[in-house]
Enzyme design. Structure first.
Site, PDB file in Angstrom:
ATOM      1  CG  HIS A  74      43.070   5.733  49.323  1.00 50.04           C
ATOM      2  ND1 HIS A  74      43.976   4.655  49.075  1.00 50.04           N
ATOM      3  CD2 HIS A  74      43.168   6.817  48.868  1.00 50.04           C
ATOM      4  CE1 HIS A  74      44.641   5.394  48.336  1.00 50.04           C
ATOM      5  NE2 HIS A  74      44.540   6.545  48.047  1.00 50.04           N
ATOM      6  CB  CYS A 114      42.901  53.324  82.604  1.00 46.44           C
ATOM      7  SG  CYS A 114      43.295  51.794  83.159  1.00 46.44           S
ATOM      8  CG  ASP A 149      43.371   2.902  46.079  1.00 47.50           C
ATOM      9  OD1 ASP A 149      42.942   2.165  46.407  1.00 47.50           O
ATOM     10  OD2 ASP A 149      44.482   3.168  45.855  1.00 47.50           O
TER      11      ASP A 149
END
Length: 914
Positions: free
Chosen positions: A120, A719, A156
């Site tokens: 389900h 850098c 269900d």
């Protein structure tokens, strides 16, 4: 030797099964159960429809499994005895109902030894009933899932055997949930449930009544849209009915069904008004679709509309739907059309001839055939990428072929990227620059509407007014990146396809390299020729390099101690981390973006990138190209703005799982503190004071040339720039003389001038800081040999500078200038260990270099220097395949090379006992 006991144990855990149900889901469960060794003694499914058998029946008939096709099991509320007798004849021990639309009598449910289990599609007891997936979305549930339960005489309500759940994305439809989770995970869970039953380990957990809901079956007649609701509720109603049965309303007296909705969080777009029955405010037909309004004033965007006759169109074409003319096909396109006709014929085997008027669904096809058709087309023509909704929009063969050919030609794109540019004519071209935030695949203004000016350092003029992202924009971007990672196409995409998109992006960057280099030059001050070769050229190389890594990321198998008689297999998987924040500096705007983003994306992550506040423009142009390359929405997000606001919030954000930062050491420390709040993974490339040691036995002219490049490359805004030169005493004076001679030859000027050697510093504040740095050097007693002043011309230009007689205790000997300042110190002839000690007497450790003809000395020094990179008789020679990163206060983690990938991956160890 054959082991009877092992064989018997394996055999006794296999069951005789009856499968009751239908669809591809049922077919996959059937195939997997048989593969596990269970015996399917009978398949009970629905009768053929329009001459076509259900997929479950087809699979079973192919295997020789008995197949029963009953139109119904009950008549007037009572079991049909002939049907029940046929069922009982197969002798099943367990009934498995993977997907069943028929009412099965309790005589059948309770008949087998182990009873019956049912799949389900909801987390029971919530959403009992046949429209569970629809109601999960209609009610705005944050979680979806499925339950496998033991059948009883309720609806269900039987005891739970197992459950699984997943998150619901903001724009998920029924198809999305089903295809992503309910289908694949449901199949696995059905097989697992049967295994638990066979081994006697299956639980029976009573369903609680608390939180239980039961909703009606959603049919067309009760799917009408009620307009007096907030936008979120309208969106949930529309997507909860997408594709079946379809949420509808009345427009101009005709029922029109809405498909493909999403919440629209932006300013009201321009469009043509469309009156909708029951709506208090007209909708707007825009270039992206139909915008409708909730009673809270918020908006929903609807992509597709379907009319009563079944025709579906893009909502953006509502007022021009009748103006779309038929295409004339080329010979190659005619061949493709016939290939597709043959695919339709194989699927619609009950149709004698596929004519232009043949309707795919009216001829008996269902949603499961849509997947098959698209996969066959993809296999035959890999360049033709179609989605499920394309079939629903063009159900007749002639319409479908027209749509497919338009898609193949690149026409009929679902949503055009809307970009507002700042355009400038310069450098012999028109440069188009986006200036808004890029969030979830769209360029949008900042949430609070704030902007700031980005400045051309060559003359101090304003280039553009750029959106300044707010905290709200950070939250939007992170949410988009998270959704794209967890629920979007990117997260499901195979690695090779990911690489293909990255290659396409690299190609587009290369196609636009002159425009990108021009933008980089005016925004950062980089000399155009350097920007073209390095800033842009290496960015393209980086994306191509990491695109090649996408399908080569691998784990390992690991031998472990095994407890007999069991066997164990342990292996590792390399997985993407999730949402990554990337914060980049202003010296190489696009290249720093590429170094981090390419590895991040190759690993499968999504990202939110903050460019430096003073250099946002190439990052935003990159965003445009990434969208054109085919990156799905939300994968790449770009937020210009304040580091203290945007960068800080990204570092703290709980949904960001990794921060990659390049910038100053103090800011890196702050990011570490912020990231500690939820223990993010962090990589930092920070400041440097890189030593360059020049021995007297070097090639002096080469050392001069390379030494100048080590300091003045990119105006010293580098850098890994050599922050301090140690020159052996015997060649010191000559070295300095030659450097000054070369500096005097350098042309300082317009960075777009091809003959310029030295452009402006990046921004005014940085220039002022450099001038102060030089003043400090003079005050402390260093000798200013050359430069140290601002150039007298508009813009932020500084003279290349040389200091000598620099002592170890001086400020300029210890701190990085990040500018065109050469800091020279002598060392005594032959004092190798002494100069090494001085070179390492810094808290930084990013890069270093040595010039000498003595290879033994060079290698000895390379071992002793405490830096992430050592250059020998060269400098600045980085490559996309070589790892780059520092030690000590220069940070940790690597950019570039294979090692960079590991910064954006996590390792999962899995052990299996068998």
């Amino acid at each position: 030797m054959f082991c009877y006991n092992s064989f018997y144990q394996a055999y006794q855990h296999k069951l005789k099964l009856a499968l009751i149900g239908q669809s591809i889901f049922g077919q996959e469960v059937y195939n997997k159960l048989r593969k596990e060794g269970h015996k399917v003694v009978g398949v009970f499914t629905v009768p053929d429809k329009n001459g076509q058998a259900d997929p479950l029946a087809l699979a079973a008939e192919k295997d020789g499994t008995p197949v029963f096709k009953f139109p119904k099991w009950r008549a007037k509320g009572k079991p049909i005895q002939e049907v029940v007798a046929a069922y009982k004849s197969v002798g099943a021990e367990l009934n498995v109902l993977p997907f069943c639309t028929q009412f099965i009598p309790m005589d059948v449910i309770d008949c087998p030894k182990h009873g019956s289990i049912i799949y389900h599609p909801s987390i029971l007891p919530r959403h009992r009933g046949a429209s569970a997936i629809n109601w999960t979305l209609i009610q705005g549930d944050k979680k979806a899932g499925f339950t496998i339960f033991w059948a009883d005489d309720g609806l269900d309500t039987g005891p739970i055997l197992l459950q699984r759940e997943c998150d619901v994305g903001q724009n998920d439809t029924v198809d999305d949930l089903y295809n992503r989770f309910l289908f694949p995970e449901g199949i696995k869970a059905m097989v697992e449930a049967v295994h638990l039953i066979a081994t006697g380990k299956a639980p029976r957990i009573p369903q609680p009544e608390e939180g239980a809901t039961y909703e009606r079956i959603q049919k067309k007649e009760n799917a009408e849209i009620s307009w007096d609701q907030p936008a979120a509720a309208l969106h949930n109603w529309i997507r909860g009915h997408d594709k079946v049965p379809g949420a509808w309303t009345t427009i101009n007296g005709q029922v029109v069904t809405f498909y493909g909705s999403s919440l629209l969080d932006a300013s009201v777009p321009a469009g043509q008004e469309l009156t909708i029955k029951g709506a208090s405010r007209p909708g707007l037909v825009t270039k992206n679709g139909l915008v409708v309004f909730g009673n809270d004033g918020k908006m929903v965007l609807v992509r597709n509309l379907q009319f009563e006759d079944g025709k579906m169109i893009p909502a953006s074409k509502y007022f021009s739907a009748d103006d779309i003319t038929a295409l004339e096909f080329t010979e190659e396109e005619k061949k493709i059309a016939e290939d597709i006709r043959a695919i339709w014929k194989r699927i619609l085997s009950n149709v004698a001839v596929i004519e232009d008027s043949t309707d795919f669904f009216k001829s008996g096809a269902s949603s499961m055939h849509v997947v098959r058709m698209l996969e066959e087309i993809k296999q035959k023509h890999c360049g033709l990428q179609l989605q499920n909704e394309d079939v629903y929009m063009a159900t007749k063969f002639a319409d479908f072929i027209q749509m497919a050919v338009r898609r193949l030609r690149g026409e009929d794109k679902e949503e055009e990227l809307v970009i507002d540019y700042v355009s400038k004519n310069m450098n012999n071209m028109t440069v188009n620059m986006p200036y808004q935030c890029f969030i979830n695949g769209k360029f949008i203004d900042a949430d609070d509407g704030k902007t700031y000016d980005t400045i051309n350092p060559a003359d101090g003029s304003v280039i553009a007014s750029v959106s300044s992202a707010s905290v709200a924009d950070v939250d939007k971007a992170v949410a988009a990146a998270k959704e794209a990672f967890e629920n979007g196409e990117w997260g499901r995409m195979n690695a090779r396809e990911r690489g293909r998109i990255m290659y396409r992006l690299a190609d587009l960057m290369e196609e636009h390299q002159e425009e990108l280099a021009t933008i980089e030059s005016i925004d950062s001050g980089a000399v155009y020729t350097l920007a073209l070769k390095t800033h842009i050229g290496m960015s393209v190389q980086t994306f191509r390099y990491f695109a090649g890594w996408c399908d080569k990321i691998q784990g390992a198998t690991i031998p472990i101690n095994q407890a007999r008689p069991n066997h164990n297999l342990t292996f590792t998987k390399k997985e993407p981390i999730g949402v990554c924040a990337i914060i980049i500096p202003w010296n190489y705007p696009l290249m720093m973006l590429a170094w981090k983003s390419a590895a991040c994306l190759a690993a499968g992550n999504t990202l939110v990138l903050k460019p430096a506040q003073v250099t946002p423009l190439t990052s935003l142009k990159f965003a445009e190209l990434s969208a054109k390359a085919g990156f799905p929405k939300g994968v790449i997000n770009i937020l210009p703005g304040s580091g203290g606001l945007v960068g800080q919030h990204l570092s703290e954000h709980p949904d960001v799982r990794k921060v990659g930062f390049t910038g100053s050491t103090p800011t890196g420390k702050q990011i570490m503190k912020s990231a500690a709040a939820n223990l993010k993974k962090v990589s930092l490339e920070l400041g440097g004071k890189s030593p360059l040691i020049i021995f007297s036995d070097c090639e002096l002219d080469r050392a001069v040339k390379m030494g100048m490049g080590a300091v003045y490359f990119n105006k010293g805004e580098n850098c890994i720039a050599a922050g301090r030169l140690f020159v052996e005493e015997s060649i010191h004076d000559e070295f300095v003389r030659k450097v000054v001679e070369e500096i005097k030859k350098m042309k300082i000027g317009d960075p777009l001038d091809r003959s310029t050697d030295h452009g402006p510093q990046n921004h005014k504040a940085h220039l002022e800081k450099l001038l102060q740095y030089c003043e400090t050097g003079v005050k402390e007693g260093a000798t200013l040999v050359y430069g140290g002043r601002q150039v007298r011309r508009p813009g932020f230009f500084m003279e290349p500078t040389v200091f000598t007689d620099v002592e170890d205790h001086m400020y300029i000997a210890q701190e990085e200038s990040f500018g065109p300042v050469m800091v020279i110190s002598k060392f005594k002839n032959g004092d190798v260990d002494g100069v090494l000690q001085r070179a390492n007497a810094t808290e930084y450790g990013l890069a270093s270099g040595v010039f000498t003809k003595d290879i033994n000395k060079a290698l000895y020094i390379s071992e002793k220097l405490e830096a992430g990179t050592v250059f020998i008789n060269t400098y600045n020679k980085t490559d996309v395949a070589a790892p780059f990163g520092g030690f000590k206060l220069s940070g940790f983690g690597k950019d570039l090379g294979e090692e960079a990938l590991h910064e954006y991956l996590r390792t999962k160890a899995i052990t299996v006992e068998y």
